[in-house]
Design an enzyme around this catalytic site. Structure first.
Site: not given
Length: 356
Positions: A34, A254, A302
């Site tokens: 799954k 950041y 990111m």
């Protein structure tokens, strides 16, 4: 081209399946695939799992993908069908269902003749304390007896809430399971997930349902894959795309959350939370470079991370292992305050995938 790559080791996957068979030699194996084979990619894993007795998935869409890929082993829908119209599809595709509430029983009985003619078993779910899906002990015996009276072959199924730990609920779940198995005999049975395969060999019964252990991650907080004699299947890598030298007092990333206490060399790696690499760490985290573990510094962005490569011989294009054979995914997960299952399942489609 940006080099973020997920390698799937098919031999490791076969090794782990064989490990299940060694641990549970008298049970059939329902390999859980799954959630896109726990993030590993169903299409990349099924061939290596072709020696399994059956596959387990969460929903009809996942089962149909297996059939479209040409695999004909039995498939069990562990959450059952979600509507009456799915019953005709599962019957036509030789897919077995779990029933965990009365509507599913009714839907199944409407297709009883075809289901029986295909030789399909019905898995009847006991809610013995997990309190997600299933019939409570007060009602499940009547359900099983009715299905048997209708000519259906039943498998009693249960899921442990705490198979990875010593918890008092384990004994109560086992007590209920054995009571039903005995009172409704003859009855096939299945209750062991990865952790329970190791912990309860006396409960292997007819079917075991390995999941995370197939993929070389651990179901236990206090045992590593090496302790369990398993091999990591996924290796997640990226490359160094820039090199920087900073002085004491300079910050990284950041929020400027990391401030250097001395001069250091940094490497920027082409990976980030856009690829599925976790951002929020509750403990220091490392990656593997040239066989050594080095620290991730500053916040994960990111598309990029920074790592401390002071005194290491690295260059543009040097490969960095985010998790895999040297840096186990379970250890990354611990630093992230989660479990290996989550990290594996939440990878994005951006990294290139290769089967080795």
């Amino acid at each position: 081209m940006r080099q973020a790559t997920v390698y799937i080791d098919s031999q490791a996957l076969q090794y782990n399946l064989n490990r299940v068979k060694q641990l549970a030699p008298n049970a059939k194996v329902v390999s859980m695939v799954k959630a896109n084979a726990y993030g590993h990619g169903v299409k990349d894993c099924l061939a290596a799992l072709s020696a399994t007795d059956a596959f387990g998935v969460a929903c009809l869409q996942e089962a149909l993908e297996i059939r479209e890929l040409g695999f004909n082993q039995p498939i069990t829908l562990i959450e059952g069908v979600f509507s009456l119209d799915e019953m005709s599809i599962v019957t036509a595709q030789n897919i077995e269902v779990v029933v965990h509430h009365q509507a599913q029983v009714d839907w199944l009985l409407e297709h009883k003749a075809d289901y029986i003619a295909k030789g399909l078993k019905v898995w009847v779910k006991l809610n013995s304390g997990m309190n997600r899906l299933g019939f409570k002990i007060a009602e499940i015996k009547a359900v099983i007896n009715r299905l048997k009276a209708e000519g259906l072959t039943c498998v009693l199924a249960m899921h442990f809430a705490n198979a990875d730990a010593d918890h008092p609920l384990n004994d109560e779940q086992i007590r209920q399971f054995l009571e039903i198995k005995n009172d409704c005999a003859p009855l096939m049975a299945s209750c062991c997930n990865s952790a329970a395969i190791y912990k309860y060999p006396e409960l292997h019964f007819d079917y075991v349902r390995p999941g995370i252990m197939l993929y070389g991650a651990t179901p236990f907080a206090d045992k590593s894959v090496h302790d369990l004699d398993l091999k990591p299947v996924m290796q997640f890598t990226a490359e160094i795309i820039a090199l920087n030298h900073i002085q004491a007092g300079e910050s990284v990333g950041y929020g400027s959350t990391f401030v250097a206490t001395q001069a250091m060399d940094l490497a920027i790696v082409s990976i980030g939370y856009g690829d599925g690499y976790p951002r929020a760490f509750v403990a220091p985290n490392t990656v593997a470079v040239n066989g050594q573990l080095v620290a991730v510094v500053g916040r994960v962005a990111m598309d990029m991370i920074a790592i401390d490569v002071t005194s290491l011989d690295v260059a543009l294009g040097t490969e960095v292992e985010l998790w895999g054979k040297q840096r186990l995914v379970d250890d990354v997960a611990t630093a992230n305050g989660t479990i290996g299952y989550e990290l594996l399942c939440r990878l994005s489609n951006r990294p290139e995938r290769k089967v080795i």
